[in-house]
Enzyme design. Structure first.
Site, PDB file in Angstrom:
ATOM      1  N   ARG A 225       0.845  -1.189   0.000  1.00 35.73           N
ATOM      2  CA  ARG A 225       0.000   0.000   0.000  1.00 35.73           C
ATOM      3  C   ARG A 225       0.883   1.242   0.000  1.00 35.73           C
ATOM      4  NH1 ARG A 225      -3.103  -3.094  -1.438  1.00 35.73           N
ATOM      5  NH2 ARG A 225      -5.039  -3.843  -0.504  1.00 35.73           N
ATOM      6  N   HIS A 273       1.209  -0.312 -10.467  1.00 33.30           N
ATOM      7  CA  HIS A 273       0.263  -1.146  -9.721  1.00 33.30           C
ATOM      8  C   HIS A 273      -0.050  -2.438 -10.481  1.00 33.30           C
ATOM      9  CE1 HIS A 273      -2.897  -0.764  -6.329  1.00 33.30           C
ATOM     10  NE2 HIS A 273      -2.672  -2.051  -6.579  1.00 33.30           N
TER      11      HIS A 273
END
Length: 310
Positions: A225, A273
């Protein structure tokens, strides 16, 4: 009577998931109506993505569970209208993808591959990379993804230390927990892999103080994260050589803005990502398994503890 299963995600996800979900329901012999629109009071289960239009769960009085399409749940755990069970996605396909991505970048740093990949001269410089057994890797976060990555790296031969909020036991891995354990895990982390959830307790867990605890010249890999890292502190640590290089797959703002200093920093690799993605076929099987459990009055799997945030 057939179940009514609401697919609450963006339209492009419907195109990806509709047939795999129908196939998984048929395989489980579950009669169901699957659609993107029902009268709220008629819905039995909600297949959900946190970026969908659905944010108020109050009208869904019959629904038995919300089945998240994402591994991350930080965007929904604070939703006060959600009173029914929430299950996060633990997808075998996603786990395999994460293990492969993490292993690849650990090996890249371990073997010093960048020296040859980015070579700008013709100097023949012979070097002998260390063996895996001579390298210490620390995994912060021993959930499903962190445990799978730790097991693979241990299988290759690395000395693996794992850290988690509460005690864990992973065969072959030195498992630590708590604040003291965090310092120990970082102090031996020649390569640190961040796979913690985004909670109030983990925000900026990699900061000036914790970066200073790592061996000089260590590497950081973050597919977890974005908010786990204090970005200014990491950039400063990179500039002074405390951290040799960082590979970052997740960020506070995505897509990463074009003017973000990470893009141009010579000691940072940015990936968009892509470390792990939920696979529609395997994820659909996980979702349908939870529906089957709900209909059999069995406990749901992968339930979220909303007090902890994961």
């Amino acid at each position: 009577m057939p179940l009514n299963i609401l697919f609450a995600a963006r339209p492009e996800r419907w195109k990806t998931y509709e047939q795999p979900l129908r196939n998984a329901l048929a395989k489980a012999d579950i009669e169901a109506n699957l659609a993107m629109d029902f009268a709220p009071e008629d819905v039995d289960y909600i297949v959900f993505a946190p970026n969908s239009h659905l944010q108020d769960f109050t009208p869904y009085t019959r629904a038995r569970a919300v089945l998240n399409l994402w591994a991350g749940v930080e965007a929904i755990t604070g939703n006060e209208t959600l009173k029914i069970p929430l299950a996060r996605m633990v997808d075998p396909g996603l786990t395999t993808g994460m293990v492969e991505w993490v292993t690849g970048h650990v090996m890249r740093y371990h073997l010093g591959m960048d020296a040859d990949i980015t070579r700008a001269d013709t100097k023949w410089e012979v070097r002998t990379p260390p063996l895996a057994q001579e390298r210490n890797v620390s995994i912060l976060g021993l959930g499903a993804l962190g445990t799978a990555c730790a097991q693979m790296l241990r299988k290759i031969g690395f000395n693996v230390t794992g850290w988690s909020r509460s005690p864990k036991d992973v065969a072959g891995v030195d498992c630590l927990h708590g604040q003291d354990g965090l310092g120990q895990a970082l102090s031996c982390a020649e390569i640190a892999v961040l796979l913690l959830p985004d909670t109030a307790a983990t925000k900026n867990i990699i900061n000036a103080q914790t970066l200073a605890q790592m061996p000089k010249g260590a590497f950081i890999i973050n597919p977890g994260r974005g908010p786990l890292i204090d970005d200014a502190a990491l950039l400063a640590a990179l500039d002074r050589g405390q951290i040799a290089h960082a590979t970052l797959d997740v960020f506070r703002v995505e897509p990463l803005p074009a003017d973000d200093p990470y893009w141009a920093h010579p000691r940072v690799t940015v990936t968009p990502h892509i470390a792990a993605e939920t696979r529609a076929v395997t994820a659909s099987e996980v979702i349908v398994d939870n529906i089957r459990r709900g209909e059999a009055d069995k406990p749901f799997i992968n339930l979220v503890d909303r007090t902890l945030g994961y």
